[in-house]
Scaffold this motif. Structure first.
Motif, PDB file in Angstrom:
ATOM      1  N   GLU A  99       0.813  -1.223   0.000  1.00 20.61           N
ATOM      2  CA  GLU A  99       0.000   0.000   0.000  1.00 20.61           C
ATOM      3  C   GLU A  99       0.844   1.269   0.000  1.00 20.61           C
ATOM      4  N   THR A 100       1.924   1.304   0.769  1.00 23.73           N
ATOM      5  CA  THR A 100       2.771   2.495   0.880  1.00 23.73           C
ATOM      6  C   THR A 100       4.092   2.283   0.154  1.00 23.73           C
ATOM      7  N   ASN A 101       4.463   3.262  -0.686  1.00 24.86           N
ATOM      8  CA  ASN A 101       5.713   3.169  -1.442  1.00 24.86           C
ATOM      9  C   ASN A 101       5.792   1.840  -2.185  1.00 24.86           C
ATOM     10  N   VAL A 235       7.345  -3.692  -4.718  1.00 27.55           N
ATOM     11  CA  VAL A 235       7.355  -4.650  -3.608  1.00 27.55           C
ATOM     12  C   VAL A 235       5.955  -5.249  -3.497  1.00 27.55           C
ATOM     13  N   ILE A 236       5.878  -6.560  -3.501  1.00 26.66           N
ATOM     14  CA  ILE A 236       4.593  -7.254  -3.529  1.00 26.66           C
ATOM     15  C   ILE A 236       3.885  -7.169  -2.169  1.00 26.66           C
ATOM     16  N   ARG A 237       2.604  -6.896  -2.213  1.00 26.59           N
ATOM     17  CA  ARG A 237       1.785  -6.848  -0.996  1.00 26.59           C
ATOM     18  C   ARG A 237       1.802  -8.223  -0.310  1.00 26.59           C
ATOM     19  N   ASN A 238       2.043  -8.222   0.982  1.00 23.55           N
ATOM     20  CA  ASN A 238       2.093  -9.456   1.774  1.00 23.55           C
ATOM     21  C   ASN A 238       3.139 -10.445   1.252  1.00 23.55           C
ATOM     22  N   SER A 239       4.262  -9.911   0.803  1.00 22.43           N
ATOM     23  CA  SER A 239       5.334 -10.763   0.283  1.00 22.43           C
ATOM     24  C   SER A 239       5.909 -11.635   1.397  1.00 22.43           C
ATOM     25  N   PRO A 240       6.489 -12.783   1.042  1.00 24.57           N
ATOM     26  CA  PRO A 240       6.992 -13.696   2.076  1.00 24.57           C
ATOM     27  C   PRO A 240       8.215 -13.193   2.836  1.00 24.57           C
ATOM     28  N   HIS A 241       8.965 -12.254   2.239  1.00 26.28           N
ATOM     29  CA  HIS A 241      10.181 -11.744   2.887  1.00 26.28           C
ATOM     30  C   HIS A 241      10.189 -10.210   2.825  1.00 26.28           C
ATOM     31  N   PRO A 242       9.315  -9.559   3.590  1.00 29.99           N
ATOM     32  CA  PRO A 242       9.157  -8.103   3.461  1.00 29.99           C
ATOM     33  C   PRO A 242      10.390  -7.295   3.857  1.00 29.99           C
ATOM     34  N   VAL A 243      11.135  -7.732   4.843  1.00 27.68           N
ATOM     35  CA  VAL A 243      12.329  -6.990   5.265  1.00 27.68           C
ATOM     36  C   VAL A 243      13.389  -7.027   4.172  1.00 27.68           C
ATOM     37  N   GLU A 244      13.640  -8.221   3.641  1.00 26.24           N
ATOM     38  CA  GLU A 244      14.626  -8.370   2.562  1.00 26.24           C
ATOM     39  C   GLU A 244      14.151  -7.664   1.291  1.00 26.24           C
ATOM     40  N   ALA A 245      12.836  -7.702   1.064  1.00 29.10           N
ATOM     41  CA  ALA A 245      12.283  -7.032  -0.114  1.00 29.10           C
ATOM     42  C   ALA A 245      12.554  -5.534  -0.080  1.00 29.10           C
ATOM     43  N   GLU A 246      12.374  -4.933   1.087  1.00 26.63           N
ATOM     44  CA  GLU A 246      12.632  -3.499   1.231  1.00 26.63           C
ATOM     45  C   GLU A 246      14.100  -3.174   0.974  1.00 26.63           C
ATOM     46  N   LYS A 247      14.994  -4.029   1.425  1.00 27.10           N
ATOM     47  CA  LYS A 247      16.424  -3.786   1.209  1.00 27.10           C
ATOM     48  C   LYS A 247      16.783  -3.851  -0.273  1.00 27.10           C
ATOM     49  N   LEU A 248      16.247  -4.843  -0.966  1.00 20.68           N
ATOM     50  CA  LEU A 248      16.531  -4.941  -2.396  1.00 20.68           C
ATOM     51  C   LEU A 248      15.880  -3.793  -3.161  1.00 20.68           C
ATOM     52  N   PHE A 249      14.675  -3.440  -2.769  1.00 19.67           N
ATOM     53  CA  PHE A 249      13.959  -2.308  -3.385  1.00 19.67           C
ATOM     54  C   PHE A 249      14.808  -1.045  -3.304  1.00 19.67           C
ATOM     55  N   ARG A 250      15.369  -0.767  -2.141  1.00 21.80           N
ATOM     56  CA  ARG A 250      16.220   0.421  -1.981  1.00 21.80           C
ATOM     57  C   ARG A 250      17.540   0.281  -2.749  1.00 21.80           C
ATOM     58  N   TYR A 251      18.109  -0.906  -2.686  1.00 22.15           N
ATOM     59  CA  TYR A 251      19.403  -1.137  -3.342  1.00 22.15           C
ATOM     60  C   TYR A 251      19.327  -0.905  -4.849  1.00 22.15           C
ATOM     61  N   LEU A 252      18.258  -1.387  -5.474  1.00 19.07           N
ATOM     62  CA  LEU A 252      18.146  -1.272  -6.927  1.00 19.07           C
ATOM     63  C   LEU A 252      17.988   0.172  -7.404  1.00 19.07           C
ATOM     64  N   GLN A 253      17.702   1.086  -6.494  1.00 15.70           N
ATOM     65  CA  GLN A 253      17.577   2.497  -6.852  1.00 15.70           C
ATOM     66  C   GLN A 253      18.831   3.308  -6.524  1.00 15.70           C
ATOM     67  N   THR A 254      19.893   2.649  -6.055  1.00 23.04           N
ATOM     68  CA  THR A 254      21.102   3.378  -5.680  1.00 23.04           C
ATOM     69  C   THR A 254      21.909   3.794  -6.904  1.00 23.04           C
TER      70      THR A 254
END
Length: 303
Positions: A99-101, A235-254
């Protein structure tokens, strides 16, 4: 350069501290040759294992998007990395992302006309996609099947620009010109470079790859019929690995990731396109009309 180094050091320190013995699942329509080294660098910096599922050239992005829709009640994926925008917006409209970002765009490449310089002098080449229906180009143009990938999006946006009646006339004239319809934009480049056709509709990264392979090809200049195509990450809603997903999401925009994609010609620019550049897209209208447009394309470009 300093900013890129600082960014790399920062993300490396944060991720190594937080991400041991974990994994993240990615569905990626970004080409594997570009994405895989980036995933390996992320793994090295973070200790997070990337499990990537890539699409096929023939059904670019569509297969993965349909898979995400089918899995919506039991998500199997954490991050969707696409090298185009339409399917990401379509998934967002179906609430596939958190829902957010939920998703972000970065950089761009473009839709281009590519010419075989041994067969067609640039001065005599068609300098707009709308010119491809001239009968002198009968049997001399190639394009990817326009129900998938960036070709589909480009056709949809041209319909929006011209209106349905003018667009259908153009599509039917193009089909009547006996184009070589192939499975993917990289195949278009190979057909043009090999002399099977004189020019084609394709993407800027595929042209760059063909030039690196020594093909006698060149892209034609940008025009008001050019489609600018950002990469997108969701980032997929209710993804199985939300913490890791956020890290990759940020990393790919660096900055280091964007600069790598730029160096490899996967992107033409690390910046988002300017609003006035190329075709203007009303995404709400495009999403509302996409089923109608797809049915019209299926009727015109029979396989």
């Amino acid at each position: 350069m300093i900013a890129a180094i600082v960014s790399t050091v920062f993300f490396s320190a944060v991720f190594q501290a937080e991400g041991k013995d974990s994994s993240v699942i990615v569905y990626a329509s970004q080409d594997e040759t570009y994405a895989d080294p980036i995933f390996k660098q992320f793994e090295k910096q973070t200790g997070i294992k990337v499990r990537a599922v890539f699409d096929s050239e023939a059904v670019k992005t569509v297969g993965l998007a349909n898979r995400l829709l089918a899995e919506r009640s039991h998500p199997q994926c954490d991050v969707f990395w696409s090298n185009e925008e339409f399917r990401t917006r379509l998934l967002a409209s179906e609430n596939i992302f958190r829902e957010t970002n939920g998703w972000a765009a970065m950089g761009y490449r473009t839709r281009r006309l590519v010419v075989n310089t041994n067969l067609l002098p640039i001065a005599k080449a068609p300098h707009a996609f709308s010119d491809a229906t001239n009968q002198i180009w009968r049997g001399k143009v190639a394009l990817a099947y326009p129900l998938f990938g960036t070709t589909a999006t480009h056709f949809m946006v041209l319909r929006q620009k011209w209106g349905d009646a003018q667009w259908q006339t153009w599509c039917r004239a193009l089909a009547a010109n006996k184009p070589l319809v192939v499975d993917g934009n990289s195949v278009v480049v190979k057909m043009v470079g090999g002399g099977e056709v004189w020019f084609g509709f394709t993407d800027s990264d595929d042209i760059a790859a063909g030039q690196k392979d020594g093909l006698p090809i060149v892209e034609l200049p940008l025009s008001d019929e050019t489609l600018f195509i950002p990469n997108t990450i969701g980032v997929i809603r209710n993804s199985p690995h939300p913490v890791e997903a956020e890290k990759l999401f940020r990393y790919l925009q660096t900055a280091p990731v964007l600069q790598r994609l730029l160096k490899e010609d996967a992107l033409e620019s690390a910046e988002l396109p300017k609003p006035e550049a190329g075709l203007k897209v009303d995404w709400d209208e495009l999403l509302k009309d996409w089923n109608t447009t797809t049915k019209e394309l299926e009727t015109i470009f029979l396989r």
